[in-house]
Scaffold this active site. Structure first.
Site, PDB file in Angstrom:
ATOM      1  N   CYS A 201     -28.062 -14.462  24.583  1.00 51.49           N
ATOM      2  CA  CYS A 201     -27.607 -14.082  25.615  1.00 51.49           C
ATOM      3  C   CYS A 201     -28.543 -12.666  25.819  1.00 51.49           C
ATOM      4  CB  CYS A 201     -26.401 -13.293  25.656  1.00 51.49           C
ATOM      5  SG  CYS A 201     -24.828 -14.626  26.527  1.00 51.49           S
TER       6      CYS A 201
ATOM      7  N   GLU B 169     -28.708  -9.311  24.871  1.00 52.16           N
ATOM      8  CA  GLU B 169     -28.083  -8.278  24.046  1.00 52.16           C
ATOM      9  C   GLU B 169     -28.122  -8.609  22.834  1.00 52.16           C
ATOM     10  OE1 GLU B 169     -26.069  -9.320  26.194  1.00 52.16           O
ATOM     11  OE2 GLU B 169     -24.845  -7.841  27.037  1.00 52.16           O
TER      12      GLU B 169
ATOM     13  N   CYS C 236     -21.669 -11.185  21.997  1.00 51.58           N
ATOM     14  CA  CYS C 236     -22.275  -9.869  22.283  1.00 51.58           C
ATOM     15  C   CYS C 236     -22.244  -8.583  21.699  1.00 51.58           C
ATOM     16  CB  CYS C 236     -23.300 -10.132  23.421  1.00 51.58           C
ATOM     17  SG  CYS C 236     -24.461 -11.075  23.351  1.00 51.58           S
TER      18      CYS C 236
HETATM   19  N1  THU Z   1     -25.848 -13.349  29.917  1.00 51.94           N
HETATM   20  C1  THU Z   1     -26.118 -12.032  29.247  1.00 51.94           C
HETATM   21  O1  THU Z   1     -27.381 -12.550  28.885  1.00 51.94           O
HETATM   22  N2  THU Z   1     -25.555 -11.567  28.227  1.00 51.94           N
HETATM   23  C2  THU Z   1     -23.748 -11.762  28.701  1.00 51.94           C
HETATM   24  O2  THU Z   1     -23.131 -10.400  27.559  1.00 51.94           O
HETATM   25  C3  THU Z   1     -22.986 -12.260  29.358  1.00 51.94           C
HETATM   26  C4  THU Z   1     -24.268 -13.683  29.881  1.00 51.94           C
HETATM   27  C5  THU Z   1     -25.820 -14.679  30.173  1.00 51.94           C
HETATM   28  C6  THU Z   1     -25.527 -16.387  29.193  1.00 51.94           C
HETATM   29  C7  THU Z   1     -26.796 -17.289  30.661  1.00 51.94           C
HETATM   30  O3  THU Z   1     -27.777 -17.002  30.557  1.00 51.94           O
HETATM   31  C8  THU Z   1     -25.834 -16.017  32.179  1.00 51.94           C
HETATM   32  O4  THU Z   1     -25.994 -14.651  31.414  1.00 51.94           O
HETATM   33  C9  THU Z   1     -25.037 -16.763  32.338  1.00 51.94           C
HETATM   34  O5  THU Z   1     -23.750 -17.027  32.299  1.00 51.94           O
END
Ligand code: THU
Length: 132
Positions: free
Chosen positions: A53, A55, A95
């Protein structure tokens, strides 16, 4: 340094998102206690569980640059769906746990909610977090 600078860094980072599977771009920017800004985007993988993710990406960049004493002062997250529209999306559980590791009770977290940005703290996002 304020929220607006962090928000624009998060938007810049989001442009580099590698998200061919979800088409959901996420960007995060953090301000550390040392006064530096780092940012990250989500990086997906064909083995879905390996996805990182935005974060966590930003936080590992901060630790790599500042070392193990890195502390988070503020985190701002943004996202775009495949139409380029931002929607409500709060940080995932992994995260939240990752943020708590480097947070104190005042660490601010801002993310897009149903009615504009939600401003909260890492501690409120993960109360009673695991410790030993
Ligand atoms: N995702 C994030 O980057 N941060 C989060 O807190 C929630 C989800 C991303 C992971 C994945 O690449 C996309 O969002 C869809 O789940």
């Amino acid at each position: 340094m304020d929220n607006i600078d962090l928000a624009s860094e998060a938007v810049k980072a989001m442009a580099n998102s590698y998200s061919p599977y979800s088409q959901f771009k996420v960007g995060a920017a953090i301000l550390t206690e040392a006064g530096n800004i780092y940012s990250g985007c989500n990086v997906e993988n064909i083995s879905f569980g390996l996805t990182i993710c935005a974060e966590r990406n930003a936080i590992v960049q901060a630790v790599a640059a500042e070392g193990p004493g890195m502390k988070l002062k503020e985190v701002v997250v943004t996202n775009h769906n495949e139409e380029g529209v931002s929607g409500a999306c709060s940080p995932c559980g992994a995260c939240r746990q990752f943020m708590i590791e480097f947070s104190d009770q005042d660490t601010k977290v801002t993310y897009p909610g149903e009615n504009g940005n939600v401003e909260t703290t890492a501690e409120k996002l993960l109360p009673n977090s695991f410790r030993f």
